[in-house]
Design an enzyme around this catalytic site. Structure first.
Site, mmCIF file in Angstrom:
data_model
loop_
_atom_site.group_PDB
_atom_site.id
_atom_site.type_symbol
_atom_site.label_atom_id
_atom_site.label_comp_id
_atom_site.label_asym_id
_atom_site.label_seq_id
_atom_site.Cartn_x
_atom_site.Cartn_y
_atom_site.Cartn_z
ATOM 1 N N GLU A 133 33.859 87.218 42.328
ATOM 2 C CA GLU A 133 33.887 85.802 41.936
ATOM 3 C C GLU A 133 33.199 85.592 40.592
ATOM 4 O OE1 GLU A 133 35.486 83.113 43.200
ATOM 5 O OE2 GLU A 133 36.418 84.699 44.377
ATOM 6 N N HIS A 192 40.681 81.020 36.449
ATOM 7 C CA HIS A 192 39.898 81.776 37.441
ATOM 8 C C HIS A 192 40.835 82.579 38.348
ATOM 9 C CE1 HIS A 192 36.582 82.385 40.406
ATOM 10 N NE2 HIS A 192 37.575 82.314 41.283
ATOM 11 N N GLU A 193 41.893 81.940 38.834
ATOM 12 C CA GLU A 193 42.829 82.623 39.725
ATOM 13 C C GLU A 193 43.622 83.698 38.988
ATOM 14 O OE1 GLU A 193 42.342 82.223 42.725
ATOM 15 O OE2 GLU A 193 41.130 80.414 42.554
ATOM 16 N N HIS A 223 41.489 86.686 38.727
ATOM 17 C CA HIS A 223 41.494 87.461 39.972
ATOM 18 C C HIS A 223 42.676 88.432 39.975
ATOM 19 C CE1 HIS A 223 38.258 86.234 42.546
ATOM 20 N NE2 HIS A 223 38.593 84.953 42.575
#
EC number: 3.4.24.-
Length: 287
Positions: free
Chosen positions: A220, A139-140, A143
């Site tokens: 997100e 997830h990071e 980003h």
């Protein structure tokens, strides 16, 4: 809500200092052109300065310990996992760090895709399974690969400019109205004018926060989708479900929580930088 009020208070202090500095420099903000230059300089300038020092600030604020040489198998696995995901995402290897906190959280920051930091809390590292941590890291990394740091900075710069510009335009209209109904034609006066600008900055600042939070929630969902591609959808769903069961976050500053895995809850969803975990899980299951 405390995060929003703190952000607004910080912006007000910056704008007050900016107004004084521009007055000393003799920049005419009474005309639309001068006001727009003033708004753009401080609106985008502040946002990009924050971006430029974001890694340094994150390390200092959160007490991040960057892993240069892994001390154990857990740290080695952490670095290797981020390296593999970064290669899959087509970005340069980010710095990997751990910060001491019991919360289950992680964040990404940095001025560009190829100059980033991915940090995880000690609570997450030792409180979640490897599959769940892998999904959080994905997830990071997503980003970073999506360029969310720069995107949110540009959005913040635009809304900052709007707040500075609109507040002073409306204050000018109010001042002219008062002057037209005043026999002496003096208008509000310096202190009353500054008070009106301050109140308008707060009101427009709340609107700006809603806009930034909206775009943050969209990013997100995109990062969740990217994590599902890098680590697997079921792992990402399991990670979000684990976060849902964990304690509410509270240690991460607003400047970093926007790119964290687990955002703070708010009485008003409009002010949340992250969608509710239930909605994120539902979106992944429907994809």
């Amino acid at each position: 809500m405390k995060r929003i009020f703190l952000l607004i208070a910080t912006n007000m202090a910056i704008l007050l200092v900016a107004s004084i500095v521009m007055s000393i420099l003799g920049v005419n903000t009474s005309t639309m052109g001068g006001l727009l230059v003033f708004a753009a300089i401080f609106g985008f300038g502040g946002a990009f300065i924050s971006l430029a020092i974001s890694k340094w600030m994150a390390k200092k604020t959160m007490g991040c310990e960057v892993i240069t040489t892994p001390r154990d198998n857990t740290e080695r696995w952490l670095v290797e996992t981020v390296a593999r995901q970064a290669e899959q995402a087509g970005i340069k290897m980010p710095e990997v760090a751990i910060y001491q906190s019991p919360e289950l959280n992680a964040f990404a920051t940095g001025p560009s895709k190829n100059n980033a930091l991915v940090a995880v809390s000690s609570g997450l590292l030792y409180g979640m399974s490897q599959d769940e941590i892998e999904a959080v890291l994905a997830h990071e990394v997503s980003h970073v690969a999506n360029g969310d740091m720069v995107t949110l900075t540009l959005i913040q710069g635009v809304v900052n400019t709007f707040v500075i510009f609109a507040a002073r335009v409306v204050a000018g209209i109010i001042n002219n109205f008062v002057a037209s109904n005043d026999e002496e034609g003096e208008g509000l006066g310096m202190f009353a004018y500054m008070a009106v600008v301050f109140v308008l900055d707060m009101l427009f600042g709340i609107l700006a926060s809603i806009i930034v939070a909206y775009f943050s929630r969209i990013r997100e969902y995109r990062a969740d989708e990217g994590a599902a591609r890098l680590a697997g959808k079921e792992k990402m769903i399991a990670a979000l479900d684990r976060l849902r069961q964990g304690p509410e976050t509270g240690a991460m500053p607003a400047s970093m929580s926007a790119l964290g895995i687990n955002g703070k809850k708010s009485m008003a969803e409009l002010l949340m930088s992250h969608p509710p975990l239930e909605k994120r899980i539902a979106a992944l299951r429907a994809s």
